[in-house]
Design a protein around this motif. Structure first.
Motif, PDB file in Angstrom:
ATOM      1  N   ARG A  46       0.844  -1.366  -0.098  1.00  8.73           N
ATOM      2  CA  ARG A  46       0.014   0.096   0.038  1.00  8.73           C
ATOM      3  C   ARG A  46       0.740   1.316   0.114  1.00  8.73           C
ATOM      4  N   PHE A  47       2.075   1.095   0.573  1.00  5.23           N
ATOM      5  CA  PHE A  47       2.927   2.238   0.600  1.00  5.23           C
ATOM      6  C   PHE A  47       4.007   2.503  -0.532  1.00  5.23           C
ATOM      7  N   LEU A  48       3.997   1.323  -1.430  1.00  7.51           N
ATOM      8  CA  LEU A  48       4.954   1.408  -2.797  1.00  7.51           C
ATOM      9  C   LEU A  48       4.186   2.183  -3.838  1.00  7.51           C
ATOM     10  N   PRO A  49       4.858   2.807  -4.700  1.00  4.70           N
ATOM     11  CA  PRO A  49       4.257   3.471  -5.884  1.00  4.70           C
ATOM     12  C   PRO A  49       3.450   2.407  -6.838  1.00  4.70           C
ATOM     13  N   GLY A  88      19.213   9.654 -15.803  1.00  8.32           N
ATOM     14  CA  GLY A  88      19.870  10.433 -15.132  1.00  8.32           C
ATOM     15  C   GLY A  88      19.549  11.867 -15.078  1.00  8.32           C
ATOM     16  N   ARG A  89      18.339  12.066 -15.372  1.00  8.04           N
ATOM     17  CA  ARG A  89      17.915  13.543 -15.305  1.00  8.04           C
ATOM     18  C   ARG A  89      17.163  13.830 -14.184  1.00  8.04           C
ATOM     19  N   LYS A  90      16.691  12.816 -13.351  1.00 10.84           N
ATOM     20  CA  LYS A  90      15.712  13.052 -12.196  1.00 10.84           C
ATOM     21  C   LYS A  90      16.163  12.021 -11.151  1.00 10.84           C
ATOM     22  N   SER A  91      15.882  12.278  -9.925  1.00  6.44           N
ATOM     23  CA  SER A  91      15.763  11.030  -8.836  1.00  6.44           C
ATOM     24  C   SER A  91      14.662  11.216  -8.201  1.00  6.44           C
ATOM     25  N   PHE A  92      14.388   9.944  -7.716  1.00  5.81           N
ATOM     26  CA  PHE A  92      12.981   9.691  -6.871  1.00  5.81           C
ATOM     27  C   PHE A  92      13.411   8.935  -5.684  1.00  5.81           C
ATOM     28  N   GLN A  93      12.479   9.240  -4.865  1.00  4.01           N
ATOM     29  CA  GLN A  93      12.725   8.580  -3.393  1.00  4.01           C
ATOM     30  C   GLN A  93      11.372   8.588  -2.820  1.00  4.01           C
ATOM     31  N   LEU A  94      11.150   7.882  -1.779  1.00  6.54           N
ATOM     32  CA  LEU A  94       9.910   7.733  -0.831  1.00  6.54           C
ATOM     33  C   LEU A  94      10.104   8.329   0.520  1.00  6.54           C
ATOM     34  N   GLU A  95       9.262   9.237   0.977  1.00  5.58           N
ATOM     35  CA  GLU A  95       9.614   9.805   2.197  1.00  5.58           C
ATOM     36  C   GLU A  95       9.220   8.662   3.307  1.00  5.58           C
ATOM     37  N   ARG A  96      10.238   8.532   4.301  1.00  2.18           N
ATOM     38  CA  ARG A  96      10.231   7.279   5.107  1.00  2.18           C
ATOM     39  C   ARG A  96       9.004   7.266   5.703  1.00  2.18           C
ATOM     40  N   LYS A  97       8.511   8.359   6.629  1.00  2.00           N
ATOM     41  CA  LYS A  97       7.473   8.188   7.510  1.00  2.00           C
ATOM     42  C   LYS A  97       6.176   8.201   6.866  1.00  2.00           C
ATOM     43  N   SER A  98       5.899   8.791   5.526  1.00  2.00           N
ATOM     44  CA  SER A  98       4.618   8.919   5.144  1.00  2.00           C
ATOM     45  C   SER A  98       4.412   7.914   3.820  1.00  2.00           C
ATOM     46  N   GLY A  99       5.683   7.671   3.119  1.00  4.09           N
ATOM     47  CA  GLY A  99       5.611   7.109   1.945  1.00  4.09           C
ATOM     48  C   GLY A  99       5.072   7.996   0.624  1.00  4.09           C
ATOM     49  N   LYS A 100       5.230   9.181   1.023  1.00  9.71           N
ATOM     50  CA  LYS A 100       4.823  10.035  -0.118  1.00  9.71           C
ATOM     51  C   LYS A 100       6.065  10.222  -0.917  1.00  9.71           C
ATOM     52  N   LYS A 101       5.658  10.643  -2.205  1.00 10.13           N
ATOM     53  CA  LYS A 101       6.741  10.593  -3.363  1.00 10.13           C
ATOM     54  C   LYS A 101       7.643  11.898  -3.326  1.00 10.13           C
ATOM     55  N   CYS A 102       8.974  11.981  -3.630  1.00  8.85           N
ATOM     56  CA  CYS A 102       9.782  12.992  -3.485  1.00  8.85           C
ATOM     57  C   CYS A 102      10.607  12.772  -5.036  1.00  8.85           C
ATOM     58  N   TYR A 103      10.683  14.129  -5.613  1.00 12.26           N
ATOM     59  CA  TYR A 103      11.387  13.828  -6.827  1.00 12.26           C
ATOM     60  C   TYR A 103      12.509  15.176  -6.875  1.00 12.26           C
ATOM     61  N   MET A 104      13.866  15.100  -7.674  1.00 16.09           N
ATOM     62  CA  MET A 104      14.274  16.215  -7.640  1.00 16.09           C
ATOM     63  C   MET A 104      14.792  16.239  -9.260  1.00 16.09           C
ATOM     64  N   LEU A 105      14.643  17.278  -9.553  1.00 19.64           N
ATOM     65  CA  LEU A 105      14.876  17.539 -11.157  1.00 19.64           C
ATOM     66  C   LEU A 105      16.252  18.113 -11.448  1.00 19.64           C
ATOM     67  N   SER A 106      17.169  17.330 -11.926  1.00 22.58           N
ATOM     68  CA  SER A 106      18.480  17.601 -11.930  1.00 22.58           C
ATOM     69  C   SER A 106      18.616  19.007 -12.878  1.00 22.58           C
ATOM     70  N   ALA A 107      19.751  19.706 -12.923  1.00 23.12           N
ATOM     71  CA  ALA A 107      20.118  21.006 -13.820  1.00 23.12           C
ATOM     72  C   ALA A 107      19.917  20.494 -15.011  1.00 23.12           C
ATOM     73  N   ARG A 108      20.255  19.371 -15.574  1.00 28.12           N
ATOM     74  CA  ARG A 108      20.024  18.894 -17.116  1.00 28.12           C
ATOM     75  C   ARG A 108      18.235  18.926 -17.436  1.00 28.12           C
ATOM     76  N   SER A 109      17.785  18.779 -16.708  1.00 27.53           N
ATOM     77  CA  SER A 109      16.402  18.477 -16.805  1.00 27.53           C
ATOM     78  C   SER A 109      15.688  19.828 -16.649  1.00 27.53           C
ATOM     79  N   LEU A 110      16.383  21.209 -16.167  1.00 22.44           N
ATOM     80  CA  LEU A 110      15.924  22.187 -16.041  1.00 22.44           C
ATOM     81  C   LEU A 110      16.044  23.318 -17.250  1.00 22.44           C
ATOM     82  N   THR A 111      15.167  24.271 -17.288  1.00 21.47           N
ATOM     83  CA  THR A 111      15.591  25.192 -18.372  1.00 21.47           C
ATOM     84  C   THR A 111      16.218  26.419 -17.872  1.00 21.47           C
TER      85      THR A 111
END
Length: 274
Positions: A46-49, A88-111
């Motif tokens: 239930r906590f997995l994407p 390699g343009r983004k990273s993904f992680q689950l927030e440990r306490k809630s299981g909510k999704k977190c993303y980081m957009l790398s500099a390469r994926s930005l305008t």
């Protein structure tokens, strides 16, 4: 009346799956029955994407999970450290306490305005970055960075915040001009805030040459990974609308020359109550 602890493990597992990963960890200490139920795959599933690509990316980076892919182990792997995705343009992680999704957009994926001008920007590999490359300012007067993320990739019914992640080592120019950060729905209302990106600028004037426009402005803080971050703004993802969230970093008014600034990316993560 049946006590909660007298319920079958399967029933307790269903109850636990309606809570949060943090609650499951706490409730597993109640009794041996709860502890056993807290290990059920149905609980952690239930906590997995639901996106199979994210699951396969995690297993490919953690080969040991392929041999013993319990749902709990998979969740812990996805919440333990960032998983690089999208070539390699983004990273993904689950927030440990809630299981909510977190993303980081790398500099390469930005305008980034002027990114192809070798006199303004250059790319380097940085050992302490999660990405293979970061963007560095050589010399420029007008700073304009834009990122976008779609709400369908985020957890529904969640308050999110966007953070600019960067480093300033002997940075030049950012101690003299404020920067405008903004976050909001593309084509709709966008909230803005004015900040100072130089963490070494004093909050109060100490001499006559101090730029009073920076007094009292928000400053970046140091992250656990050694990078700096500053909150750009917040937005609520209802999970109902398919919307693009625009995130901007702008300084085009002062004409001040800027240098020695490293951009890792923009992170979008759930707001967590302290």
């Amino acid at each position: 009346m049946t006590e909660l602890g007298e319920l079958p493990e399967g029933c307790i597992a269903v109850i636990l799956s309606r809570t949060t990963p943090l609650d499951v960890g706490r409730l597993s200490l109640v009794s041996t029955t709860f502890n056993s139920a807290a290990k059920f795959n149905d609980v952690w599933n239930r906590f997995l994407p639901s996106d199979p690509h994210l699951i396969s990316s995690t297993i490919s980076q953690c080969p040991s999970l392929a041999n013993n892919p319990s749902k709990k182990a998979l969740f812990l792997a996805m919440s333990d450290s960032p998983i690089i995705i999208d070539n390699g343009r983004k990273s993904f992680q689950l927030e440990r306490k809630s299981g909510k999704k977190c993303y980081m957009l790398s500099a390469r994926s930005l305008t980034i305005a002027g990114i192809d001008d070798i006199y303004s920007w250059y790319w380097t590999d940085t050992p302490d970055s999660r990405f293979t490359e970061v963007a560095n300012i050589r010399f420029l007067r007008w700073l304009e960075i834009r990122g976008m993320i779609n709400t369908t990739s985020l957890s529904p019914n969640t308050q999110y915040a966007a953070y600019l992640v960067f480093k300033t080592i002997h940075a030049y120019g950012f101690d003299k001009c404020p920067v405008v950060l903004s976050v909001g729905v593309e084509g709709g209302h966008i909230d803005t805030k004015i900040v100072c990106l130089d963490p070494n600028v004093q909050r109060r004037p100490s001499n006559r040459r101090f730029n009073h426009t920076l007094v009292g402005l928000p400053r970046p803080s140091v992250r656990s990974d050694g990078w700096l971050e500053i909150e750009m703004g917040e937005f609520f993802n209802s999970g109902i609308e398919d919307e693009n969230i625009q995130m901007n970093v702008i300084e085009i008014m002062s004409g001040m020359m800027k240098a020695s600034f490293s951009l890792e990316g923009i992170e979008v993560r759930p707001k967590v109550d302290n």
